[in-house]
Scaffold this motif. Structure first.
Motif, PDB file in Angstrom:
ATOM      1  N   SER A 260       0.822  -1.207   0.000  1.00 56.81           N
ATOM      2  CA  SER A 260       0.000   0.000   0.000  1.00 56.81           C
ATOM      3  C   SER A 260       0.856   1.258   0.000  1.00 56.81           C
ATOM      4  CB  SER A 260      -0.954  -0.001   1.194  1.00 56.81           C
ATOM      5  OG  SER A 260      -0.239   0.198   2.388  1.00 56.81           O
ATOM      6  N   SER A 261       2.054   1.181   0.598  1.00 54.30           N
ATOM      7  CA  SER A 261       2.914   2.364   0.595  1.00 54.30           C
ATOM      8  C   SER A 261       3.449   2.634  -0.810  1.00 54.30           C
ATOM      9  CB  SER A 261       4.055   2.221   1.596  1.00 54.30           C
ATOM     10  OG  SER A 261       4.879   1.115   1.247  1.00 54.30           O
ATOM     11  N   ALA A 262       3.664   1.576  -1.591  1.00 54.43           N
ATOM     12  CA  ALA A 262       4.103   1.762  -2.976  1.00 54.43           C
ATOM     13  C   ALA A 262       2.999   2.409  -3.800  1.00 54.43           C
ATOM     14  CB  ALA A 262       4.512   0.426  -3.582  1.00 54.43           C
ATOM     15  N   SER A 263       1.755   1.972  -3.592  1.00 54.84           N
ATOM     16  CA  SER A 263       0.650   2.589  -4.338  1.00 54.84           C
ATOM     17  C   SER A 263       0.413   4.016  -3.860  1.00 54.84           C
ATOM     18  CB  SER A 263      -0.622   1.752  -4.202  1.00 54.84           C
ATOM     19  OG  SER A 263      -1.043   1.711  -2.862  1.00 54.84           O
ATOM     20  N   ALA A 264       0.632   4.265  -2.565  1.00 59.15           N
ATOM     21  CA  ALA A 264       0.500   5.631  -2.052  1.00 59.15           C
ATOM     22  C   ALA A 264       1.569   6.529  -2.653  1.00 59.15           C
ATOM     23  CB  ALA A 264       0.608   5.631  -0.527  1.00 59.15           C
ATOM     24  N   LEU A 265       2.763   5.989  -2.818  1.00 56.94           N
ATOM     25  CA  LEU A 265       3.848   6.755  -3.424  1.00 56.94           C
ATOM     26  C   LEU A 265       3.543   7.057  -4.887  1.00 56.94           C
ATOM     27  CD1 LEU A 265       6.582   7.985  -2.815  1.00 56.94           C
ATOM     28  CD2 LEU A 265       7.646   5.836  -3.498  1.00 56.94           C
ATOM     29  N   ARG A 266       2.965   6.084  -5.604  1.00 60.26           N
ATOM     30  CA  ARG A 266       2.581   6.308  -7.005  1.00 60.26           C
ATOM     31  C   ARG A 266       1.485   7.370  -7.099  1.00 60.26           C
ATOM     32  NH1 ARG A 266       3.520   0.520  -8.069  1.00 60.26           N
ATOM     33  NH2 ARG A 266       1.510   0.147  -7.075  1.00 60.26           N
ATOM     34  N   GLU A 267       0.536   7.295  -6.185  1.00 66.27           N
ATOM     35  CA  GLU A 267      -0.552   8.281  -6.158  1.00 66.27           C
ATOM     36  C   GLU A 267       0.006   9.680  -5.882  1.00 66.27           C
ATOM     37  OE1 GLU A 267      -4.178   9.928  -6.572  1.00 66.27           O
ATOM     38  OE2 GLU A 267      -3.677   7.846  -7.000  1.00 66.27           O
TER      39      GLU A 267
ATOM     40  N   ASN B 291       7.216  14.162   1.925  1.00 70.54           N
ATOM     41  CA  ASN B 291       7.530  12.875   1.335  1.00 70.54           C
ATOM     42  C   ASN B 291       8.904  12.798   0.687  1.00 70.54           C
ATOM     43  OD1 ASN B 291       4.922  11.535   1.805  1.00 70.54           O
ATOM     44  ND2 ASN B 291       4.197  13.268   0.590  1.00 70.54           N
TER      45      ASN B 291
ATOM     46  N   SER C 261      11.573  10.178   2.524  1.00 73.90           N
ATOM     47  CA  SER C 261      11.327   8.773   2.271  1.00 73.90           C
ATOM     48  C   SER C 261      11.623   8.422   0.819  1.00 73.90           C
ATOM     49  CB  SER C 261       9.903   8.375   2.657  1.00 73.90           C
ATOM     50  OG  SER C 261       8.984   9.039   1.821  1.00 73.90           O
TER      51      SER C 261
ATOM     52  N   THR D 173      12.848   4.203   0.597  1.00 72.93           N
ATOM     53  CA  THR D 173      11.979   3.350   1.405  1.00 72.93           C
ATOM     54  C   THR D 173      10.566   3.425   0.874  1.00 72.93           C
ATOM     55  OG1 THR D 173      11.645   5.146   2.970  1.00 72.93           O
ATOM     56  CG2 THR D 173      13.351   3.545   3.498  1.00 72.93           C
ATOM     57  N   PRO D 174       9.915   2.287   0.724  1.00 72.45           N
ATOM     58  CA  PRO D 174       8.557   2.299   0.180  1.00 72.45           C
ATOM     59  C   PRO D 174       7.535   2.751   1.177  1.00 72.45           C
ATOM     60  CG  PRO D 174       9.398   0.041   0.358  1.00 72.45           C
ATOM     61  CD  PRO D 174      10.474   0.976   0.832  1.00 72.45           C
TER      62      PRO D 174
END
Length: 129
Positions: free
Chosen positions: A2-9, A120, A123, A128-129
């Motif tokens: 979910s952190s990877a998708s949050a980062l993409r968002e 952000n 991070s 870090t994801p």
């Protein structure tokens, strides 16, 4: 995951904001370009008005229409140049107002990007994801 998708968002949001900011900067540059053109025209028309003021009342004044010089009344030429100066001045005022609005929007967009970047960035730099 979910952190990877949050980062993409977050990246999508930043790209959207950056694109909006870029569009505003292009609009500001276009405004400056148009304003420069009107400023030059204003100077030229003020010079013409000064030249017309130097003429005697019985002087011949000609206006270039296409390839032909047409005789024009001095009072009519004076009135036309004054109207043109009035119009150009009004356009410059309008452009100033538009420029001020665009710059305010640009500053607002920049300020809206700062929290995303400052929150952000560490991070993202660490990977870090």
């Amino acid at each position: 995951m979910s952190s990877a998708s949050a980062l993409r968002e977050l990246q999508r949001e930043l790209e959207t904001k950056a694109n909006d900011l870029s569009k505003l900067q292009k609009d500001i540059a276009k405004n400056h370009q148009v304003r420069k053109k009107y400023t030059i025209q204003l100077g030229e028309n003020e010079l013409v008005l000064k030249e017309l003021d130097l003429l005697n009342d019985d002087a011949n004044v000609f206006k270039l229409i296409g390839p032909v010089l047409v005789k024009q009344d001095l009072a009519e030429a004076n009135a036309n140049v004054r109207k043109r100066i009035e119009y150009i001045s009004a356009e410059l005022k309008r452009l100033d107002g538009t420029l001020q609005d665009l710059e305010e929007k640009q500053n607002s967009k920049k300020e809206s990007m700062v929290p995303y970047l400052s929150k952000n960035m560490p991070s993202a730099q660490l990977g870090t994801p």
